[in-house]
Design an enzyme around this catalytic site. Sequence first.
Site, PDB file in Angstrom:
ATOM      1  N   PRO A 115      37.485 -61.387 -76.867  1.00 56.51           N
ATOM      2  CA  PRO A 115      37.090 -60.877 -78.182  1.00 56.51           C
ATOM      3  C   PRO A 115      35.637 -60.439 -78.178  1.00 56.51           C
ATOM      4  CG  PRO A 115      37.055 -63.268 -78.182  1.00 56.51           C
ATOM      5  CD  PRO A 115      37.597 -62.850 -76.839  1.00 56.51           C
TER       6      PRO A 115
ATOM      7  N   TYR B  91      28.758 -52.944 -81.802  1.00 56.72           N
ATOM      8  CA  TYR B  91      28.643 -51.528 -81.417  1.00 56.72           C
ATOM      9  C   TYR B  91      27.673 -50.744 -82.296  1.00 56.72           C
ATOM     10  CZ  TYR B  91      32.732 -52.950 -78.817  1.00 56.72           C
ATOM     11  OH  TYR B  91      33.590 -53.636 -77.988  1.00 56.72           O
TER      12      TYR B  91
ATOM     13  N   TYR C 125      33.454 -41.255 -84.196  1.00 54.26           N
ATOM     14  CA  TYR C 125      34.869 -41.288 -84.555  1.00 54.26           C
ATOM     15  C   TYR C 125      35.124 -41.675 -86.007  1.00 54.26           C
ATOM     16  CZ  TYR C 125      33.749 -45.673 -82.016  1.00 54.26           C
ATOM     17  OH  TYR C 125      33.131 -46.789 -81.488  1.00 54.26           O
TER      18      TYR C 125
ATOM     19  N   CYS D  66      17.460 -35.087 -87.122  1.00 50.92           N
ATOM     20  CA  CYS D  66      17.532 -33.631 -87.322  1.00 50.92           C
ATOM     21  C   CYS D  66      18.848 -33.129 -86.741  1.00 50.92           C
ATOM     22  CB  CYS D  66      16.335 -32.965 -86.651  1.00 50.92           C
ATOM     23  SG  CYS D  66      16.119 -31.253 -87.120  1.00 50.92           S
ATOM     24  N   GLU D  67      19.919 -33.426 -87.450  1.00 51.01           N
ATOM     25  CA  GLU D  67      21.286 -33.165 -86.980  1.00 51.01           C
ATOM     26  C   GLU D  67      22.196 -33.167 -88.206  1.00 51.01           C
ATOM     27  OE1 GLU D  67      23.937 -32.280 -84.048  1.00 51.01           O
ATOM     28  OE2 GLU D  67      21.967 -33.057 -83.471  1.00 51.01           O
TER      29      GLU D  67
END
Length: 435
Positions: free
Chosen positions: A295, A394, A338, A365-366
């Site tokens: 886990p 994560y 995702y 900046c995206e």
Amino acid sequence: MNPHDIASCLSVNEQGHLTIGGCDTVSLAATYGTPLYVMDEVTIRGALRDFRESMEVCYPNGGTVAFASKACSFKEMYRIVKDEQCYVDVVSGGELYTALSVGFPAEHILFHGNNKTDAEIRFALESGVGRLVADNPADLRRISRVAVQLGKTAAVFMRITPGIDAHTHDFVKTGQLDSKFGFTLENGEALEEVGQALSLDNIELKGLHCHIGSQIFDEKPFEHAAQVMLSFMDNIRSRYGVTLMELDVGGGFGIRYTKNDRPLAIGDYMKRASNALHAVCEQLSYPVPHIYIEPGRSVVASAGITLYTVGGVKHIPDVRTYVSVDGGMADNPRYALYQAEYTAVIANKADQPADTVVTIAGRCCESGDLLQEHTPLQQAEEEDILAVLATGAYNYSMASHYNRLPNPAVVMVGNGGSRVVVKGETYEDVIRNDI
């Protein structure tokens, strides 16, 4: 919704502020700055104990919990896992080095990876790791070659792709036929390569490994995986006369990111998979092997939140409202990768209704630097503190220096106290290795 519904460590205090581990998040932001990762130690330890105790109940003849440290890898995590008498799995030389740096027992470490380098294999063998997980034919032969060079015997698991679709996002499904991971079962490769493993120099095949994916809410894939893997072990016994006595069934247990998620309790996952495994062993007259589980997300995700400061609110009539924060895809790339769903809360207005629908935008900046789209939120204003919940897995481990942004600090809380366990980076840290 009530933040407590996402994680037991979250609550709302008399000031209407979000709390974690008994600490006021608005005060945490003022003390340590934002962006800020915050993790509740009590929740982490509780999850590890729940897994360990469930293994003791479900597998009285032997079971091991190995924390999948790719989910959250820093020194204090390895100290906690060691203290809770669990193993860890690592997937790189860097994770191995971090674990060893705090005295984690090498024999309690499993080393994964689908493209391990010679240097990493050498490091693992010289350190005395408990198991190396061979992911593919090239990896298996590389382990053998390095082991021969060092004059050591490598204790190996072979990672098998069992052909199971776990009904999760394509990017986190790893057990189906079309996967970069593992020896393929369905085309006969796995059975042939077991024979190779048994004949290679300085390789001791100890058992098998599989991992069918992440964020799985249904127990059926786990039951199916146990059936497939035990049947394969029986085929190995029939063809090669070898009875393998260790089986690692991976992880992938789902957690609650939003009110729509319905994960099973840890004990329910474990009991149902165990019942299926024991039934197959009885049917095949196969001795119950020592079981490992791995886990990761289910240990740390719910224990963590990320705090940001709102920099501005941009309302475009009949289009959308952007709430901009001082972090983004550099500290949490999962939405950009995702479209991972999260629950967000204005921490200083946590007792107020989430009566607006907004897009949370990061500072990179995206155009794709978003943390959530069309998500309910309290009325946001400049200088509010925004909390994104269930970010313990994560997030820190996937953080980057995009736009030369320093990585945030990690603060561990518990029972009303707080301490820094990873220092926030400075600009000097960002350029440290530049020449």
